[in-house]
Design a protein around this motif. Structure first.
Motif, mmCIF file in Angstrom:
data_model
loop_
_atom_site.group_PDB
_atom_site.id
_atom_site.type_symbol
_atom_site.label_atom_id
_atom_site.label_comp_id
_atom_site.label_asym_id
_atom_site.label_seq_id
_atom_site.Cartn_x
_atom_site.Cartn_y
_atom_site.Cartn_z
ATOM 1 N N ALA A 1 -6.058 18.161 62.608
ATOM 2 C CA ALA A 1 -4.777 18.745 62.178
ATOM 3 C C ALA A 1 -3.900 17.709 61.490
ATOM 4 O O ALA A 1 -3.238 17.996 60.485
ATOM 5 N N VAL A 2 -3.892 16.468 62.006
ATOM 6 C CA VAL A 2 -3.095 15.404 61.384
ATOM 7 C C VAL A 2 -3.723 14.963 60.071
ATOM 8 O O VAL A 2 -3.025 14.694 59.090
ATOM 9 N N HIS A 3 -5.036 14.914 60.033
ATOM 10 C CA HIS A 3 -5.747 14.418 58.856
ATOM 11 C C HIS A 3 -5.535 15.312 57.641
ATOM 12 O O HIS A 3 -5.586 14.846 56.498
ATOM 13 N N LEU B 1 0.327 21.538 62.585
ATOM 14 C CA LEU B 1 0.717 20.133 62.692
ATOM 15 C C LEU B 1 1.779 19.946 63.765
ATOM 16 O O LEU B 1 1.730 18.977 64.539
ATOM 17 N N ARG B 2 2.717 20.851 63.822
ATOM 18 C CA ARG B 2 3.763 20.771 64.849
ATOM 19 C C ARG B 2 3.150 20.861 66.246
ATOM 20 O O ARG B 2 3.555 20.143 67.170
ATOM 21 N N SER B 3 2.165 21.736 66.406
ATOM 22 C CA SER B 3 1.471 21.869 67.688
ATOM 23 C C SER B 3 0.724 20.587 68.023
ATOM 24 O O SER B 3 0.696 20.152 69.184
ATOM 25 N N ALA B 4 0.111 19.962 67.009
ATOM 26 C CA ALA B 4 -0.614 18.715 67.239
ATOM 27 C C ALA B 4 0.333 17.601 67.681
ATOM 28 O O ALA B 4 0.015 16.824 68.597
ATOM 29 N N HIS C 1 -0.692 5.546 69.290
ATOM 30 C CA HIS C 1 -1.297 4.433 68.565
ATOM 31 C C HIS C 1 -2.392 4.943 67.625
ATOM 32 O O HIS C 1 -2.472 4.522 66.462
ATOM 33 N N THR C 2 -3.205 5.851 68.126
ATOM 34 C CA THR C 2 -4.264 6.430 67.289
ATOM 35 C C THR C 2 -3.664 7.207 66.124
ATOM 36 O O THR C 2 -4.176 7.162 65.000
ATOM 37 N N HIS C 3 -2.594 7.926 66.395
ATOM 38 C CA HIS C 3 -1.925 8.701 65.340
ATOM 39 C C HIS C 3 -1.430 7.789 64.218
ATOM 40 O O HIS C 3 -1.656 8.060 63.036
ATOM 41 N N ASP C 4 -0.781 6.681 64.580
ATOM 42 C CA ASP C 4 -0.255 5.767 63.556
ATOM 43 C C ASP C 4 -1.378 5.130 62.751
ATOM 44 O O ASP C 4 -1.253 4.941 61.531
ATOM 45 N N ASN C 5 -2.475 4.786 63.426
ATOM 46 C CA ASN C 5 -3.624 4.231 62.706
ATOM 47 C C ASN C 5 -4.231 5.258 61.752
ATOM 48 O O ASN C 5 -4.673 4.917 60.644
ATOM 49 N N LEU C 6 -4.250 6.513 62.184
ATOM 50 C CA LEU C 6 -4.791 7.569 61.335
ATOM 51 C C LEU C 6 -3.916 7.764 60.101
ATOM 52 O O LEU C 6 -4.424 7.949 58.986
ATOM 53 N N GLU D 1 -2.203 5.501 58.623
ATOM 54 C CA GLU D 1 -2.473 4.373 57.729
ATOM 55 C C GLU D 1 -3.730 4.632 56.907
ATOM 56 O O GLU D 1 -3.769 4.346 55.698
ATOM 57 N N LYS D 2 -4.756 5.190 57.534
ATOM 58 C CA LYS D 2 -5.987 5.510 56.814
ATOM 59 C C LYS D 2 -5.757 6.631 55.805
ATOM 60 O O LYS D 2 -6.325 6.618 54.707
ATOM 61 N N ILE D 3 -4.931 7.604 56.186
ATOM 62 C CA ILE D 3 -4.614 8.695 55.259
ATOM 63 C C ILE D 3 -3.905 8.157 54.027
ATOM 64 O O ILE D 3 -4.238 8.516 52.889
ATOM 65 N N VAL D 4 -2.917 7.294 54.234
ATOM 66 C CA VAL D 4 -2.169 6.717 53.114
ATOM 67 C C VAL D 4 -3.092 5.887 52.230
ATOM 68 O O VAL D 4 -3.021 5.959 50.994
ATOM 69 N N ASP D 5 -3.958 5.109 52.855
ATOM 70 C CA ASP D 5 -4.899 4.303 52.079
ATOM 71 C C ASP D 5 -5.804 5.188 51.223
ATOM 72 O O ASP D 5 -6.053 4.904 50.054
ATOM 73 N N SER D 6 -6.269 6.286 51.791
ATOM 74 C CA SER D 6 -7.125 7.215 51.051
ATOM 75 C C SER D 6 -6.363 7.882 49.914
ATOM 76 O O SER D 6 -6.878 8.025 48.798
ATOM 77 N N GLN D 7 -5.122 8.277 50.174
ATOM 78 C CA GLN D 7 -4.310 8.913 49.138
ATOM 79 C C GLN D 7 -4.099 7.980 47.953
ATOM 80 O O GLN D 7 -4.214 8.386 46.786
ATOM 81 N N MET D 8 -3.781 6.720 48.233
ATOM 82 C CA MET D 8 -3.497 5.777 47.155
ATOM 83 C C MET D 8 -4.769 5.392 46.402
ATOM 84 O O MET D 8 -4.737 5.199 45.181
ATOM 85 N N ARG D 9 -5.890 5.265 47.111
ATOM 86 C CA ARG D 9 -7.142 4.939 46.423
ATOM 87 C C ARG D 9 -7.591 6.087 45.532
ATOM 88 O O ARG D 9 -8.055 5.872 44.405
ATOM 89 N N ASN D 10 -7.449 7.308 46.023
ATOM 90 C CA ASN D 10 -7.832 8.466 45.212
ATOM 91 C C ASN D 10 -6.931 8.627 43.993
ATOM 92 O O ASN D 10 -7.361 9.142 42.964
ATOM 93 N N ALA D 11 -5.688 8.179 44.111
ATOM 94 C CA ALA D 11 -4.755 8.329 42.994
ATOM 95 C C ALA D 11 -5.135 7.441 41.818
ATOM 96 O O ALA D 11 -4.795 7.750 40.670
ATOM 97 N N THR D 12 -5.838 6.342 42.075
ATOM 98 C CA THR D 12 -6.173 5.412 41.003
ATOM 99 C C THR D 12 -7.403 5.850 40.213
ATOM 100 O O THR D 12 -7.707 5.256 39.170
#
Length: 536
Positions: free
Chosen positions: A144-146, A161-164, A198-203, A205-216
């Motif tokens: 749901a977060v991903h 997402l709100r439920s998650a 902690h897992t949520h924040d790490n996830l 970070e991975k989402i943001v990294d994927s978004q920025m890499r895909n944008a290039t």
């Protein structure tokens, strides 16, 4: 007298009381029909329309007639209770989590005393099942977060997402309960703590990294956009990343933020993650040895587009802390790029000024006179130089994001004025036919330069302002000296006649000659703009 033969029915054997009292005995068999009653059903029905009385049979209890059911117009709805897997299937993550928490409390809530102390009494199979169910719940939770940015925001998507997020909060609270248990308590289950935050924040970070890499990634099959029209691959990459950053953080502020409680500070979290990714990539590009054009574009993003168009967007106002982010580039990298830009811009402005002055000098030496506008000698050189300086300053302020850094370009104006002074002084010595008109046009230029500096007095450094005004004063003296020199030479002869005996005896005649000489020379200034003849 004849009698009809009497037909006697054979006597049926009498039933016993036990047989008569048997449950389920058919009462119709207890009725004895006479020969008269024999016949068709219609005959019997016609003769006996009255209701037959049910004989009393021992042990028989007639069944009471069931009342007709009453149909309610709005029957009450029965609440359907879903099990764990059904809640997951319906994306009811909070309800599924509460069911697991209840099972955990029930499973680990029983303790018994042993020699070693209190130990829990729970079935290992139940523990394994509960652990697997938690793993299944977490899988749905992170899915749901991903998918936060994987689709356009909708009510259903945001509700999941709100439920998650609420599920994360519940699991975090349970972690704290286990950590806060008194010493000597039974051991926590192997899945505690979950550390979902902690897992949520790490996830993220991975989402943001994927978004920025895909944008290039430059796709060949997409329609041409403003990004694709940029001249270099570096510009397209930076623009795509910046555009992705802007769209995603604005989406967080507009939609995603409401799915999180305030303590998550989700806007600042997302902006910080995007800032770090963007900063890391721009730092790599800045150190790769950019050409002038790419350097200017990168500085525009760092000093203008990012801080002004994105961070200061009205939808982010009050939701992010800009001061905590810092700049996209380190001070050293930023200084290197800005110095590269300023050197290039100064060289460009200096070259343009030199060409403009050379072109003007060619006109002077060719005998060309300045044009007349409104009856006055006019030269466009000052207007062209001022517009060039103003444009270069405006561009520098945009690219460098600083008025103070842009003021360095004004040094080129001071250099230009010094070069103009030398050129005019040399030209005046030639005494050509067009010299008088050229000098008059330059006096107008001098006044225009003075007005430009005075209007921007507060924004021009004092050292540069003082130097420019001093050069302009020398230029004006050179121009005025060209006209006043011959006048003074002629008047000097007439001055010798003043305060002499002839002047005393002749009276007014000497003064008339002086005034006549001045009036004759003043006629040559009819095509000089009046402001140039005022005391400044």
């Amino acid at each position: 007298m004849k009698f009809s033969v009497l037909h006697v029915l054979p006597r049926r054997p009498r039933k016993t009381k036990e047989e008569m009292g048997a449950v389920g005995h058919d009462p119709v068999e207890a009725t004895v029909l006479s020969p008269v009653m024999e016949g068709s059903a219609k005959t019997v029905h016609g003769r006996f329309r009255h209701k037959l009385k049910m004989p009393q049979i021992l042990g028989f209890v007639p069944r009471p007639r069931s009342p007709k059911p009453i149909v309610e117009s709005n029957p009450p709805q029965t609440e359907v209770v879903l099990d764990f897997m059904e809640n997951l299937k319906e994306n009811r993550l909070v309800e599924a989590c509460q069911q697991l928490l209840l099972r955990e409390d029930q499973l680990f809530g029983q303790e018994t005393m042993t020699i070693e102390g209190l130990v829990q009494v729970c079935n290992e199979d139940d523990k394994d099942t509960l652990q697997k169910d938690y793993e299944t719940l977490l899988l749905h939770l992170w899915m749901a977060v991903h998918t936060t940015f994987s689709s356009t925001p909708s009510g259903e998507h945001l509700e999941i997402l709100r439920s998650a997020v609420e599920t994360i909060r519940l699991l975090e609270e349970k972690d704290q309960q286990w950590e806060g248990r008194p010493e000597g308590s039974s051991e926590a289950p192997v899945w505690r703590p979950h550390q979902c935050r902690h897992t949520h924040d790490n996830l993220l970070e991975k989402i943001v990294d994927s978004q920025m890499r895909n944008a290039t990634v430059e796709e060949d099959n997409i329609s041409v956009s403003s990004v694709d029209n940029l001249s270099t691959s570096m510009k397209r990459e930076v623009c795509r990343m910046g555009k992705c950053l802007k769209e995603d953080v604005l989406r967080v502020a507009r939609d995603i933020r409401d799915c999180y409680p305030p303590d998550f500070d989700v806007c600042n979290l997302y902006v910080r993650l995007y800032h770090q990714k963007f900063s890391a990539r721009l730092t790599e590009l800045a150190r790769s040895g950019l050409d002038v054009d790419d350097c200017n574009y990168l500085l525009c993003w760092v000093n203008n587009y990012y801080p002004n168009d994105i961070l200061k967007h009205k939808d982010l106002e009050g939701h992010i802390n800009m001061e905590s982010l810092g700049t996209l580039l380190s001070e050293m990298d930023l200084t290197t790029l800005e110095e590269q830009y300023l050197l290039q811009k100064e060289s460009k402005v200096r070259t343009w000024f030199s060409k403009a002055l050379s072109k003007e000098e060619e006109g002077w030496l060719s005998g060309k006179s300045p044009e007349l506008i409104d009856g006055y000698c006019f030269c466009p050189l000052a207007i062209d130089i001022i517009q060039a300086v103003d444009g270069a300053m405006r561009e520098a302020r945009t690219i460098l994001g600083s008025e103070a850094k842009a003021q360095r370009i004004l040094c080129q104006l001071d250099s230009f004025l010094m070069s103009s002074k030398r050129s005019l002084e040399e030209f005046v010595k030639t005494r050509r036919e067009n010299t008088q008109a050229v000098v008059k046009a330059n006096l107008v230029n001098i006044e225009q330069f003075r007005d430009f500096i005075v209007r921007r007095e507060e924004s021009i450094p004092e050292e540069i302002r003082t130097s420019c005004m001093s050069t302009l004063a020398d230029l004006r003296d050179c121009g005025y000296g060209y006209f006043t020199g011959p006048i003074h030479e002629e008047l000097r002869v007439q001055y010798h006649r003043l305060w002499t005996q002839a002047w005393f005896t002749g009276g007014q005649m000497v003064l008339d000659e002086v005034l006549g000489t001045l009036d004759r020379h003043m006629q040559q200034f009819t095509d000089l703009k009046s402001i140039c003849m005022e005391v400044r």
